[in-house]
Design a protein around this motif. Sequence first.
Motif, PDB file in Angstrom:
ATOM      1  N   UNK A  14       1.514   6.605  -6.738  1.00  0.00           N
ATOM      2  CA  UNK A  14       0.689   7.432  -7.189  1.00  0.00           C
ATOM      3  C   UNK A  14       0.997   9.079  -6.885  1.00  0.00           C
ATOM      4  N   UNK A  15       1.613   9.300  -5.817  1.00  0.00           N
ATOM      5  CA  UNK A  15       2.354  10.625  -5.533  1.00  0.00           C
ATOM      6  C   UNK A  15       3.267  10.931  -6.666  1.00  0.00           C
ATOM      7  N   UNK A  16       4.000  10.106  -7.171  1.00  0.00           N
ATOM      8  CA  UNK A  16       4.999  10.334  -8.375  1.00  0.00           C
ATOM      9  C   UNK A  16       4.228  10.508  -9.403  1.00  0.00           C
ATOM     10  N   UNK A  63       0.908  -1.169  -0.027  1.00  0.00           N
ATOM     11  CA  UNK A  63       0.114  -0.004   0.039  1.00  0.00           C
ATOM     12  C   UNK A  63       0.893   1.274   0.156  1.00  0.00           C
ATOM     13  N   UNK A  64       1.829   1.348   0.818  1.00  0.00           N
ATOM     14  CA  UNK A  64       2.787   2.433   0.716  1.00  0.00           C
ATOM     15  C   UNK A  64       3.361   2.644  -0.562  1.00  0.00           C
ATOM     16  N   UNK A  65       3.930   1.418  -1.044  1.00  0.00           N
ATOM     17  CA  UNK A  65       4.573   1.756  -2.385  1.00  0.00           C
ATOM     18  C   UNK A  65       3.801   2.242  -3.531  1.00  0.00           C
TER      19      UNK A  65
END
Length: 123
Positions: A89-91, A82-84
């Motif tokens: 998604x942020x990138x 989930x963190x990855x």
Amino acid sequence: MAGFKLPTFDDRAAASRAAKERALEKQRNKPVLDPEVVAARAAAAAAKEAAAAERRAAHKAAIEAEKLAKEEQRAKAKAEAEEAAERAAAARRPAPPPKISTPAELKAARDARYAARKARQRG
């Protein structure tokens, strides 16, 4: 050589009575068990059952510990995934557009620079 003779009912009944008598005689001749031996056997059986129960409990505890470890590992892997995904998604998100200043803000910034320069010159 004589042929096969089919046994009569009386022959079969006599054979059955003889077999019963032999079984009863065998039962009568059987020695009586010593109570101490019986108690020792019962104690050994109880100890064996207790040891088996302890082994079963230890095995069950090991299985539960393994299940908990696997569940923790799954939860950790899920959190990392989930963190990855969140980082990916942020990138992919576009950068926010640059802030466009209003003319009044531009004038205020210019006046502040001018005042700071004058203050340095007066010293």
